[in-house]
Design an enzyme around this catalytic site. Structure first.
Site, PDB file in Angstrom:
ATOM      1  N   ASP A  56       6.661  -9.164   8.948  1.00  0.00           N
ATOM      2  CA  ASP A  56       7.153  -8.441   7.786  1.00  0.00           C
ATOM      3  C   ASP A  56       8.667  -8.625   7.722  1.00  0.00           C
ATOM      4  O   ASP A  56       9.396  -8.141   8.587  1.00  0.00           O
ATOM      5  CB  ASP A  56       6.790  -6.952   7.918  1.00  0.00           C
ATOM      6  CG  ASP A  56       7.285  -6.134   6.737  1.00  0.00           C
ATOM      7  OD1 ASP A  56       6.732  -6.306   5.638  1.00  0.00           O
ATOM      8  OD2 ASP A  56       8.231  -5.345   6.910  1.00  0.00           O
ATOM      9  N   GLU A 140       4.238 -12.700   4.244  1.00  0.00           N
ATOM     10  CA  GLU A 140       3.905 -12.305   2.889  1.00  0.00           C
ATOM     11  C   GLU A 140       4.358 -13.411   1.949  1.00  0.00           C
ATOM     12  O   GLU A 140       5.353 -14.076   2.210  1.00  0.00           O
ATOM     13  CB  GLU A 140       4.670 -11.047   2.498  1.00  0.00           C
ATOM     14  CG  GLU A 140       4.221  -9.804   3.184  1.00  0.00           C
ATOM     15  CD  GLU A 140       5.160  -8.663   2.848  1.00  0.00           C
ATOM     16  OE1 GLU A 140       4.707  -7.731   2.179  1.00  0.00           O
ATOM     17  OE2 GLU A 140       6.329  -8.724   3.229  1.00  0.00           O
ATOM     18  N   ASP A 239       7.184  -0.902   9.465  1.00  0.00           N
ATOM     19  CA  ASP A 239       7.226  -2.355   9.319  1.00  0.00           C
ATOM     20  C   ASP A 239       6.271  -3.049  10.289  1.00  0.00           C
ATOM     21  O   ASP A 239       5.706  -4.095   9.974  1.00  0.00           O
ATOM     22  CB  ASP A 239       8.657  -2.871   9.523  1.00  0.00           C
ATOM     23  CG  ASP A 239       9.606  -2.359   8.440  1.00  0.00           C
ATOM     24  OD1 ASP A 239       9.121  -2.016   7.342  1.00  0.00           O
ATOM     25  OD2 ASP A 239      10.818  -2.299   8.698  1.00  0.00           O
TER      26      ASP A 239
END
Ligand SMILES: [Zn+2]
Length: 265
Positions: A56, A140, A239
């Site tokens: 992340d 991501e 996170d």
């Protein structure tokens, strides 16, 4: 494979930044650069690793890893940021078009270049570490993630003044230092991974900040909430929780048989 390497080899005089195509030798904000073109060897696959990771990318930490560790912004970014702020203030005080103004502007450009070089160096080292250690690296998809990542500035209801929002206030790092970071970084990881025979997967970040990595329940959190706490007794940094969800989404993509996608420039 042909690679262009920009090598700085001396401080020069008073150059204007060169835009567009680079000549073989060019000058940028007072430095001379030469471009060397050289041939490098065949890709060398690393031995298979049995560790995978979800990542992340964020503001508080540069990266949160699904194993619970973090990669932090280097301390020297803050030093560079302070110098940049000083140079910008000095420039603001100078009379426009004056000799001193031009000199101050060069100083600002110099700070920006130093930050860019430091960031590049940091990205190279961090991406190398990740590729050396992990077999499957899941990020991501930033094209969609960027839309939701930065909180909007909060406005004070009475005065209308803008309040520091969660992310910038907590991270305390200048936007210019964080900007241009993530896409370049994932690109570097992708390139190194391809050479090493490792996989990089990009997943849809939808709800990766709101679901529980332990039980899948939705646990709504404000951006200022740094901790993920769920009824199922999952207790994690928010996170880290996101990074685990990202890794799981990556595994789902592998199971479904979607080919790992490469980052595009
Ligand atoms: Zn849960």
């Amino acid at each position: 494979m042909l690679v262009n390497e920009h090598v700085r080899f001396g401080e020069g005089g008073t150059g204007d930044p060169v835009t567009g195509d680079r000549p073989l030798l060019y000058r940028e904000s007072g430095y001379f650069y030469a471009i060397f073109t050289c041939e490098i060897g065949e890709p060398e696959p690393l031995p298979t690793s049995y560790e995978d990771v979800g990542i992340d990318l964020g503001v508080m930490h540069f990266a949160a890893l699904s194993d619970g560790t973090f990669i932090d912004h280097p301390r020297y970014f803050r030093k560079a940021e302070k110098k940049l702020a000083e140079a910008q203030q000095a420039l603001a005080r100078k009379k426009r078009g004056s000799h001193r103004c031009k000199k101050a502007a060069r100083q600002v450009a110099k700070c920006h270049r130093k930050i860019a070089n430091q960031r590049k160096d940091f990205h190279h080292k961090a991406s190398r570490k990740l590729v050396n250690r992990y077999q499957v690296i899941v990020f991501e998809d930033l094209k969609t993630a960027n839309l939701t990542r930065r909180p909007k500035p909060k406005q004070d209801e009475e005065t209308g003044a803008y309040l520091p929002n969660g992310a910038s206030a907590k991270a305390g790092l200048n936007k210019s230092i964080l900007d241009a970071g993530w896409a370049t970084f994932t690109e570097m990881v992708s390139v190194k991974a391809a050479w090493a025979g490792r996989a990089v997967i990009f997943v849809d970040p939808y709800k990766t900040s709101q679901l529980c990595s332990g039980c899948g329940a939705e646990v709504k959190k404000d951006l200022s909430e740094r901790w993920h706490s769920c009824q199922c007794s999952t207790e994690l940094d928010r996170d880290t929780n996101s990074a685990i969800l990202i890794l799981n989404l990556g595994y789902q993509q592998l199971v479904v048989g979607t080919r790992p996608t490469q980052a595009t420039a």
